[in-house]
Design a protein around this motif. Structure first.
Motif, PDB file in Angstrom:
ATOM      1  N   PRO A 122       0.828  -1.386  -0.349  1.00  0.00           N
ATOM      2  CA  PRO A 122      -0.068   0.144   0.085  1.00  0.00           C
ATOM      3  C   PRO A 122       0.759   1.792  -0.386  1.00  0.00           C
ATOM      4  CG  PRO A 122      -0.746  -1.646   1.869  1.00  0.00           C
ATOM      5  CD  PRO A 122       0.605  -2.104   0.946  1.00  0.00           C
ATOM      6  N   ARG A 123       0.487   2.602  -1.047  1.00  0.00           N
ATOM      7  CA  ARG A 123       1.057   3.474  -0.732  1.00  0.00           C
ATOM      8  C   ARG A 123      -0.183   4.557  -0.688  1.00  0.00           C
ATOM      9  NH1 ARG A 123       6.340   2.288  -0.774  1.00  0.00           N
ATOM     10  NH2 ARG A 123       6.961   0.428  -2.990  1.00  0.00           N
ATOM     11  N   MET A 124       0.247   4.957   0.477  1.00  0.00           N
ATOM     12  CA  MET A 124      -1.321   5.698   1.124  1.00  0.00           C
ATOM     13  C   MET A 124      -0.096   7.240   1.235  1.00  0.00           C
ATOM     14  SD  MET A 124      -3.746   3.722   1.432  1.00  0.00           S
ATOM     15  CE  MET A 124      -4.642   3.463   2.618  1.00  0.00           C
ATOM     16  N   TYR A 125      -0.959   7.528   2.760  1.00  0.00           N
ATOM     17  CA  TYR A 125      -1.115   9.006   3.268  1.00  0.00           C
ATOM     18  C   TYR A 125       1.255   9.121   2.785  1.00  0.00           C
ATOM     19  CZ  TYR A 125      -0.435  13.923   5.217  1.00  0.00           C
ATOM     20  OH  TYR A 125      -0.233  15.076   5.100  1.00  0.00           O
ATOM     21  N   HIS A 126       1.681  10.769   2.991  1.00  0.00           N
ATOM     22  CA  HIS A 126       3.469  10.604   2.549  1.00  0.00           C
ATOM     23  C   HIS A 126       4.079   8.696   1.977  1.00  0.00           C
ATOM     24  CE1 HIS A 126       3.808  12.770   6.599  1.00  0.00           C
ATOM     25  NE2 HIS A 126       3.011  13.422   5.548  1.00  0.00           N
ATOM     26  N   SER A 127       2.999   8.876   0.788  1.00  0.00           N
ATOM     27  CA  SER A 127       4.167   8.531  -0.366  1.00  0.00           C
ATOM     28  C   SER A 127       4.520   8.630  -1.841  1.00  0.00           C
ATOM     29  CB  SER A 127       3.025   7.016  -0.440  1.00  0.00           C
ATOM     30  OG  SER A 127       1.766   7.559  -1.374  1.00  0.00           O
ATOM     31  N   THR A 128       5.051   8.373  -2.243  1.00  0.00           N
ATOM     32  CA  THR A 128       5.943   9.056  -3.515  1.00  0.00           C
ATOM     33  C   THR A 128       6.107   8.260  -4.481  1.00  0.00           C
ATOM     34  OG1 THR A 128       7.915   8.906  -2.929  1.00  0.00           O
ATOM     35  CG2 THR A 128       7.396  11.316  -2.656  1.00  0.00           C
ATOM     36  N   ALA A 129       6.415   8.664  -6.045  1.00  0.00           N
ATOM     37  CA  ALA A 129       6.999   8.368  -6.853  1.00  0.00           C
ATOM     38  C   ALA A 129       7.303   9.384  -7.696  1.00  0.00           C
ATOM     39  CB  ALA A 129       5.080   7.902  -7.752  1.00  0.00           C
ATOM     40  N   THR A 130       8.177   8.769  -8.724  1.00  0.00           N
ATOM     41  CA  THR A 130       9.275   9.368  -9.659  1.00  0.00           C
ATOM     42  C   THR A 130       9.229   8.608 -11.011  1.00  0.00           C
ATOM     43  OG1 THR A 130      10.952  11.041  -9.923  1.00  0.00           O
ATOM     44  CG2 THR A 130      11.129   9.505  -8.832  1.00  0.00           C
ATOM     45  N   LEU A 131       9.620   9.547 -12.327  1.00  0.00           N
ATOM     46  CA  LEU A 131      10.406   8.401 -13.262  1.00  0.00           C
ATOM     47  C   LEU A 131      11.672   8.485 -13.422  1.00  0.00           C
ATOM     48  CD1 LEU A 131      10.318   7.602 -16.319  1.00  0.00           C
ATOM     49  CD2 LEU A 131      10.312  10.052 -16.728  1.00  0.00           C
ATOM     50  N   ILE A 132      12.559   7.656 -13.113  1.00  0.00           N
ATOM     51  CA  ILE A 132      13.583   7.852 -13.425  1.00  0.00           C
ATOM     52  C   ILE A 132      14.442   7.712 -14.814  1.00  0.00           C
ATOM     53  CG2 ILE A 132      13.974   7.400 -10.608  1.00  0.00           C
ATOM     54  CD1 ILE A 132      14.845   4.243 -11.883  1.00  0.00           C
ATOM     55  N   PRO A 133      15.254   7.902 -14.467  1.00  0.00           N
ATOM     56  CA  PRO A 133      16.114   8.127 -15.805  1.00  0.00           C
ATOM     57  C   PRO A 133      16.116   7.245 -16.910  1.00  0.00           C
ATOM     58  CG  PRO A 133      17.636   9.259 -14.188  1.00  0.00           C
ATOM     59  CD  PRO A 133      16.091   8.644 -13.563  1.00  0.00           C
ATOM     60  N   ASP A 134      16.058   5.904 -15.994  1.00  0.00           N
ATOM     61  CA  ASP A 134      16.348   5.047 -17.154  1.00  0.00           C
ATOM     62  C   ASP A 134      14.579   4.734 -18.149  1.00  0.00           C
ATOM     63  OD1 ASP A 134      14.473   3.825 -15.415  1.00  0.00           O
ATOM     64  OD2 ASP A 134      15.818   1.912 -15.366  1.00  0.00           O
ATOM     65  N   GLY A 135      13.762   5.298 -17.417  1.00  0.00           N
ATOM     66  CA  GLY A 135      12.352   4.577 -18.336  1.00  0.00           C
ATOM     67  C   GLY A 135      11.676   4.499 -17.595  1.00  0.00           C
ATOM     68  N   THR A 136      11.904   4.299 -16.059  1.00  0.00           N
ATOM     69  CA  THR A 136      10.730   3.333 -15.479  1.00  0.00           C
ATOM     70  C   THR A 136      10.449   4.232 -14.419  1.00  0.00           C
ATOM     71  OG1 THR A 136      12.626   2.713 -13.794  1.00  0.00           O
ATOM     72  CG2 THR A 136      12.397   1.097 -15.838  1.00  0.00           C
ATOM     73  N   ILE A 137       9.595   3.762 -13.615  1.00  0.00           N
ATOM     74  CA  ILE A 137       9.064   4.170 -12.072  1.00  0.00           C
ATOM     75  C   ILE A 137       9.290   4.128 -11.093  1.00  0.00           C
ATOM     76  CG2 ILE A 137       6.675   5.305 -10.662  1.00  0.00           C
ATOM     77  CD1 ILE A 137       5.362   5.606 -13.811  1.00  0.00           C
ATOM     78  N   MET A 138       9.712   4.921  -9.805  1.00  0.00           N
ATOM     79  CA  MET A 138       9.697   5.129  -9.092  1.00  0.00           C
ATOM     80  C   MET A 138       8.424   4.692  -8.016  1.00  0.00           C
ATOM     81  SD  MET A 138      12.969   6.116  -6.306  1.00  0.00           S
ATOM     82  CE  MET A 138      13.038   5.631  -4.952  1.00  0.00           C
ATOM     83  N   LEU A 139       9.007   3.892  -6.922  1.00  0.00           N
ATOM     84  CA  LEU A 139       7.633   4.108  -6.145  1.00  0.00           C
ATOM     85  C   LEU A 139       8.272   3.551  -4.390  1.00  0.00           C
ATOM     86  CD1 LEU A 139       5.139   1.418  -7.458  1.00  0.00           C
ATOM     87  CD2 LEU A 139       4.577   3.852  -8.360  1.00  0.00           C
ATOM     88  N   ALA A 140       7.566   4.807  -3.729  1.00  0.00           N
ATOM     89  CA  ALA A 140       8.813   4.476  -2.660  1.00  0.00           C
ATOM     90  C   ALA A 140       7.789   5.409  -1.596  1.00  0.00           C
ATOM     91  CB  ALA A 140      10.005   5.427  -2.350  1.00  0.00           C
ATOM     92  N   GLY A 141       7.982   5.366  -0.463  1.00  0.00           N
ATOM     93  CA  GLY A 141       7.251   5.329   1.057  1.00  0.00           C
ATOM     94  C   GLY A 141       5.581   4.927   1.354  1.00  0.00           C
ATOM     95  N   SER A 142       5.417   5.664   1.900  1.00  0.00           N
ATOM     96  CA  SER A 142       4.008   5.470   2.915  1.00  0.00           C
ATOM     97  C   SER A 142       4.514   5.659   4.543  1.00  0.00           C
ATOM     98  CB  SER A 142       3.665   4.247   2.180  1.00  0.00           C
ATOM     99  OG  SER A 142       2.036   4.381   3.093  1.00  0.00           O
ATOM    100  N   ASN A 143       3.548   6.008   5.202  1.00  0.00           N
ATOM    101  CA  ASN A 143       3.650   6.594   6.350  1.00  0.00           C
ATOM    102  C   ASN A 143       2.707   7.326   7.400  1.00  0.00           C
ATOM    103  OD1 ASN A 143       4.940   5.878   9.218  1.00  0.00           O
ATOM    104  ND2 ASN A 143       6.588   7.929   8.485  1.00  0.00           N
ATOM    105  N   PRO A 144       1.312   7.075   6.342  1.00  0.00           N
ATOM    106  CA  PRO A 144       0.366   6.926   8.171  1.00  0.00           C
ATOM    107  C   PRO A 144       0.814   6.820   9.538  1.00  0.00           C
ATOM    108  CG  PRO A 144      -0.835   5.554   6.890  1.00  0.00           C
ATOM    109  CD  PRO A 144       1.183   5.657   6.264  1.00  0.00           C
ATOM    110  N   ASN A 145       1.441   7.222   9.917  1.00  0.00           N
ATOM    111  CA  ASN A 145       2.519   7.310  11.738  1.00  0.00           C
ATOM    112  C   ASN A 145       2.525   8.852  11.823  1.00  0.00           C
ATOM    113  OD1 ASN A 145       0.795   4.105  11.075  1.00  0.00           O
ATOM    114  ND2 ASN A 145       2.409   4.438  10.102  1.00  0.00           N
ATOM    115  N   THR A 146       1.684   9.005  13.314  1.00  0.00           N
ATOM    116  CA  THR A 146       2.774   9.991  14.008  1.00  0.00           C
ATOM    117  C   THR A 146       4.735   9.643  14.018  1.00  0.00           C
ATOM    118  OG1 THR A 146       1.083  10.518  15.531  1.00  0.00           O
ATOM    119  CG2 THR A 146       3.034  10.840  16.255  1.00  0.00           C
ATOM    120  N   ASP A 147       4.848   8.351  14.248  1.00  0.00           N
ATOM    121  CA  ASP A 147       6.280   8.315  14.281  1.00  0.00           C
ATOM    122  C   ASP A 147       6.630   6.747  13.370  1.00  0.00           C
ATOM    123  OD1 ASP A 147       9.197   8.014  15.159  1.00  0.00           O
ATOM    124  OD2 ASP A 147       9.032   8.148  16.939  1.00  0.00           O
ATOM    125  N   VAL A 148       7.420   6.091  13.538  1.00  0.00           N
ATOM    126  CA  VAL A 148       7.852   4.655  13.034  1.00  0.00           C
ATOM    127  C   VAL A 148       6.802   4.014  13.800  1.00  0.00           C
ATOM    128  CG1 VAL A 148       9.589   2.995  11.851  1.00  0.00           C
ATOM    129  CG2 VAL A 148      10.241   5.823  12.552  1.00  0.00           C
TER     130      VAL A 148
END
Length: 588
Positions: free
Chosen positions: A399-425
């Motif tokens: 799940p990529r919920m609140y505080h998740s991100t994504a971006t195109l990277i130079p090789d042409g793929t999409i990087m998916l990262a993050g998700s942290n709907p929590n006060t702390d880790v």
């Protein structure tokens, strides 16, 4: 030295000579306008989990051909730096190695943009948590802002500087009049348009009118040198040179599109074939009330499945928004441009709102539920009713919920990262703090790909340059996509854009002659990744260059000195501007 505090550099003025007549004569010999309709590669996509980010990816930006920077809030991440918890990391895309960085202040809910010389400026943030300094008035890398900003937006303008817009003065589930920051400012500072003299903040009526749900507004720099801005249910054109606001038709059907009702947005590709006509696409969001009463926040409230397009010309504005329907409702989604001109929709949830710890029926701490796990590709050039597809695209298990991100990277793929709907880790919940990276590969990644060499380190406006290319046997022609992946946070991608350059392939298919962007307004000076795309829809690796001269943006020494004096005042918490200030507002 990244993220160290330094005195402001004395920036020379950029000289950008845009010779339209020269460009026209060069373009007349190009085959770009004669190319057949853009092709895309059909087939199976792949999704691979590989590596971790060290800190949770609340904010994300590509910084080189093989690195990205990941910014988190200050929390108890296992990664450490200089004897304390780390909240920023650099990830090597080739080796997946992580390097902890040490910002001076809290980057939670900051914005970011690159300057014309390629430097990343992270601005705004959060008060002190655990360690570090208050980030609300911080400009990491250089100097403090003139007022506190949490959840602001930013955009690079045509002289290579950054306009920082809106946000809140303090933390809250949603913005409100008591904490609103209804202003914008520049980095480096400017003395401009007579409303806020000598580098301090400039008022915006739009930021008053769009309360309460106007945090992380959507901003797009337009080919005429103005800025499209959307927040809550409203939109406008901002002429930043005169501080004139021209209101646009409201977002259709009562959909709210900025935090905590976070939609995704992008400028669609600018090409010679479409006369560089700007068109924005906004997808998702919510019709939930923008009340400050947190007792009504509902994690089960349906998100919007609406996508809206607006052509930003007089005729397009008069025609209004064109409305389409996504296959699945989403909030907190990301819209990622591909080098082939399509848009990929990733991340987010099907119900609820952005944020955590507010909903009366929260999931763990999450204000949202039912993650949207299957990406959707949107082809803006396809016929109406045939633009959305998830054919061949695998669903993620993360799940990529609140505080998740994504971006195109130079090789042409999409990087998916993050998700942290929590006060702390937090790990033992349905939506935990997420460190795992995934990489979504379009079908073109499995095809023979073009390669090229000899890209200049800088490409100035209307500059002609040649690339040595090697093409797959099946390719008969190519085009050139110049891309800025932007700075991603909360579903907003600051500065993301794609500009197709005029190009001509030699008869032996070995030399590609390319002309740089026609004007700085079409592609503001700064970092770019250049993809050579075959007529079958297969892109090369995106090598990095700097558009413009590579010089730093202009700096007004007097405005900078006054900005530093104002920001040094310990009690500067509220944006101040003359009581008699008039903010011009027009209707399109």
């Amino acid at each position: 030295m990244l993220f160290s505090r330094k005195k402001l550099y004395q920036y020379p003025t950029i000289v950008l000579a845009v010779l339209s007549s020269v460009y026209a004569s060069l373009a007349s010999g190009s085959t770009a306008a004669k190319e057949h309709r853009r092709a895309v590669v059909p087939g199976q996509w792949s999704l691979v989990q590989n590596g971790t980010t060290g800190v949770s990816a609340l904010e994300l930006a590509v910084t080189s051909e093989n690195t990205v920077i990941v910014l988190d809030k200050v929390e108890h991440n296992p990664l450490t730096v200089d004897g304390h918890v780390a909240w920023v990391s650099e990830v090597n895309l080739e080796t997946k190695a992580i390097r902890a960085l040490n910002p001076a202040s809290n980057t939670w809910c900051a914005t970011g943009s690159f300057l014309s010389n390629g430097t990343l400026v992270s601005s705004g943030g959060n008060p002190v948590v655990i360690t570090g300094e208050d980030g609300r008035q911080a400009l990491r890398l250089f100097t403090p802002l003139t007022s506190k900003r949490w959840y602001p937006a930013s955009v690079r303008v045509e002289d290579g500087s950054v306009l920082i817009f809106g946000g809140s003065m303090e933390q809250a589930y949603i913005n409100n009049a008591s904490i609103n920051n209804p202003t914008y400012e520049f980095f480096p500072s400017k003395n401009i348009n007579g409303i806020a003299s000598n580098g301090i903040q400039i008022p915006s009526q739009f930021l008053h009118d769009t309360l309460n749900g106007n945090e992380f507004p959507i901003m797009v720099y337009l080919p005429d040198g103005t800025i499209f801005v959307a927040a809550n249910q409203n939109a406008m054109i901002l002429d930043w040179k005169t501080n004139t606001e021209t209101r646009l038709p409201d977002i259709p059907n009562g959909v709210r599109i900025t935090s905590p009702f976070s939609a995704g947005a992008t400028l669609l590709p600018l090409t010679p074939e479409n006369d560089y006509t700007p068109e924005v696409l906004i997808c998702g969001g919510s019709t939930f009330p923008d009340s400050t009463d947190t007792s009504i926040v509902d994690s089960q409230f349906p998100a919007s499945d609406q996508c809206s397009r607006l052509v930003l010309t007089p005729a397009g504005i008069a025609a209004g928004w064109m409305v389409e329907t996504m296959p699945q409702a989403r909030i907190m989604l990301e819209l990622i441009l591909l080098p082939d001109g399509r848009v990929v929709i990733v991340n987010g949830a099907q119900i609820g709102l952005a944020g955590y710890g507010n909903a009366f029926n929260q999931i763990g701490e999450s204000n949202a539920d039912h993650p949207a796990l299957t990406p959707v590709v949107y082809d803006p050039a396809a016929p109406s009713g045939q633009r959305f597809s998830s054919d061949g695209i695998p669903a993620s298990a993360i799940p990529r919920m609140y505080h998740s991100t994504a971006t195109l990277i130079p090789d042409g793929t999409i990087m998916l990262a993050g998700s942290n709907p929590n006060t702390d880790v937090t790990t033992a919940v349905r939506f935990p703090t997420e460190y795992r990276m995934e990489f979504l590969s379009p079908p073109y990644m499995s095809r023979p790909r073009p390669t090229y060499t000899q890209l200049p380190a800088t490409v100035d406006y209307t500059q002609t340059f040649t690339l040595s290319v090697s093409l797959p046997d099946t390719a008969s022609n190519v085009s050139v996509a110049l891309m800025d992946p932007g700075f991603a946070t909360h579903g907003v991608h600051m500065d993301q854009r794609m500009l197709k350059l005029v190009s001509s392939l030699s008869s032996d298919r070995m030399t590609l002659t390319v002309i740089g962007p026609p004007t700085p307004a079409l592609y503001p000076p700064g970092p770019a990744y250049l993809f050579v795309v075959t007529d079958e829809g297969v892109p090369s690796f995106g090598h990095k260059t700097l558009i413009g001269t590579g010089a730093a943006p202009p700096n007004d020494a007097g405005a900078t000195a006054n900005m530093l004096a104002v920001s040094a005042q310990s009690d500067v918490d509220w944006p101040s501007f003359p009581a008699t200030a008039v903010i011009p507002v027009e209707r399109a």
